[in-house]
Design an enzyme around this catalytic site. Sequence first.
Site, PDB file in Angstrom:
ATOM      1  CE  LYS A   9      -3.484  -2.493   2.368  1.00  0.00           C
ATOM      2  NZ  LYS A   9      -4.788  -2.395   3.516  1.00  0.00           N
ATOM      3  CE1 TYR A  49      -9.213  -3.219   0.501  1.00  0.00           C
ATOM      4  CE2 TYR A  49      -8.348  -1.140  -0.454  1.00  0.00           C
ATOM      5  CZ  TYR A  49      -8.266  -2.168   0.593  1.00  0.00           C
ATOM      6  OH  TYR A  49      -6.775  -2.460   0.795  1.00  0.00           O
ATOM      7  CG  ASN A 112      -3.494  -2.700   7.039  1.00  0.00           C
ATOM      8  OD1 ASN A 112      -3.349  -2.292   5.782  1.00  0.00           O
ATOM      9  ND2 ASN A 112      -4.726  -3.274   7.481  1.00  0.00           N
ATOM     10  CG  HIS A 115      -5.139  -6.270  -0.575  1.00  0.00           C
ATOM     11  ND1 HIS A 115      -6.133  -6.773   0.069  1.00  0.00           N
ATOM     12  CD2 HIS A 115      -5.055  -7.155  -1.691  1.00  0.00           C
ATOM     13  CE1 HIS A 115      -6.812  -7.386  -0.634  1.00  0.00           C
ATOM     14  NE2 HIS A 115      -6.241  -7.821  -1.710  1.00  0.00           N
ATOM     15  CD  GLU A 126      -8.317  -9.199  -4.029  1.00  0.00           C
ATOM     16  OE1 GLU A 126      -7.335  -9.468  -3.777  1.00  0.00           O
ATOM     17  OE2 GLU A 126      -9.064  -8.788  -2.955  1.00  0.00           O
TER      18      GLU A 126
HETATM   19  P1  RTP Z   1      -6.643  -6.131   2.946  1.00  0.00           P
HETATM   20  O1  RTP Z   1      -8.190  -6.111   2.470  1.00  0.00           O
HETATM   21  O2  RTP Z   1      -6.246  -4.482   2.991  1.00  0.00           O
HETATM   22  O3  RTP Z   1      -5.963  -6.930   2.667  1.00  0.00           O
HETATM   23  O4  RTP Z   1      -6.763  -6.050   4.571  1.00  0.00           O
HETATM   24  P2  RTP Z   1      -7.697  -7.110   5.408  1.00  0.00           P
HETATM   25  O5  RTP Z   1      -8.184  -8.111   4.483  1.00  0.00           O
HETATM   26  O6  RTP Z   1      -6.824  -7.481   6.483  1.00  0.00           O
HETATM   27  O7  RTP Z   1      -8.871  -6.364   6.215  1.00  0.00           O
HETATM   28  P3  RTP Z   1     -10.313  -5.894   5.458  1.00  0.00           P
HETATM   29  O8  RTP Z   1     -11.421  -6.283   6.291  1.00  0.00           O
HETATM   30  O9  RTP Z   1     -10.343  -6.587   3.984  1.00  0.00           O
HETATM   31  O10 RTP Z   1     -10.233  -4.457   5.355  1.00  0.00           O
HETATM   32  C1  RTP Z   1      -9.662  -3.575   4.218  1.00  0.00           C
HETATM   33  C2  RTP Z   1      -8.779  -2.694   4.900  1.00  0.00           C
HETATM   34  O11 RTP Z   1      -9.986  -1.808   5.245  1.00  0.00           O
HETATM   35  C3  RTP Z   1      -9.118  -0.799   6.177  1.00  0.00           C
HETATM   36  N1  RTP Z   1     -10.027  -1.013   7.623  1.00  0.00           N
HETATM   37  N2  RTP Z   1     -10.002  -0.021   8.316  1.00  0.00           N
HETATM   38  N3  RTP Z   1     -11.268   1.506  10.445  1.00  0.00           N
HETATM   39  C4  RTP Z   1     -11.674   0.427  10.406  1.00  0.00           C
HETATM   40  O12 RTP Z   1     -12.243  -0.016  11.176  1.00  0.00           O
HETATM   41  C5  RTP Z   1     -11.282  -0.479   9.325  1.00  0.00           C
HETATM   42  N4  RTP Z   1     -11.209  -1.606   9.081  1.00  0.00           N
HETATM   43  C6  RTP Z   1     -10.780  -2.136   7.933  1.00  0.00           C
HETATM   44  C7  RTP Z   1      -7.749  -1.416   6.498  1.00  0.00           C
HETATM   45  O13 RTP Z   1      -6.896  -0.690   5.882  1.00  0.00           O
HETATM   46  C8  RTP Z   1      -7.867  -3.069   5.742  1.00  0.00           C
HETATM   47  O14 RTP Z   1      -6.611  -3.356   5.517  1.00  0.00           O
HETATM   48 MG    MG Z   2      -9.567  -7.982   2.597  1.00  0.00          MG
END
Ligand code: RTP
Ligand code: MG
Length: 147
Positions: A9, A49, A112, A115, A126
Amino acid sequence: MEKTFLMIKPDGVQRGLIGRLVQRFEDKGFQLIGSKLMVITKEQAETHYAEHKEKPFFGELVQFITSGPVFAMVWQGDNVIALSRAMIGKTNPLDAAPGTIRGDYAVHTGNNIIHGSDSPESAEREIANFFKPEELLAYDRPLQSWI
Ligand code: RTP
Ligand code: MG
């Protein structure tokens, strides 16, 4: 063989972590079959997303992921989807174990670092959102059978 989409990212690119993160996945034994440094469009970000469209953080997330260059990658290997998610660690760096990428490099959920696709269906969708088929290379590595 299984493929996944990984994306460093904008925060990871700005912090100069591309080389170290690529190294981790090479060290694990995965094969890089496509990569590019790119600024993704708002449309690509919203597609990527889409599952979070209704979440309160969606606008901020799209703004962040389009705010600067990302390093988009396709990696290949047995169980690469689940294993790379394990290497990345939990979404919130507070929960991410030391030794994982987020555990080692991140402090806040919004920044973070990287991805990783969470299922074969997401990986396929994706990869197609960011790469043309001809941008992915198949090549033999003689040492692959030792992994
Ligand atoms: P990613 O898709 O980016 O790999 O991350 P992930 O699967 O671990 O998490 P996901 O639930 O898919 O969330 C996507 C991205 O959204 C942001 N996020 N912000 N403020 C919040 O509560 C929140 N929750 C998620 C994070 O950048 C997360 O990586
Ligand atoms: Mg995710």
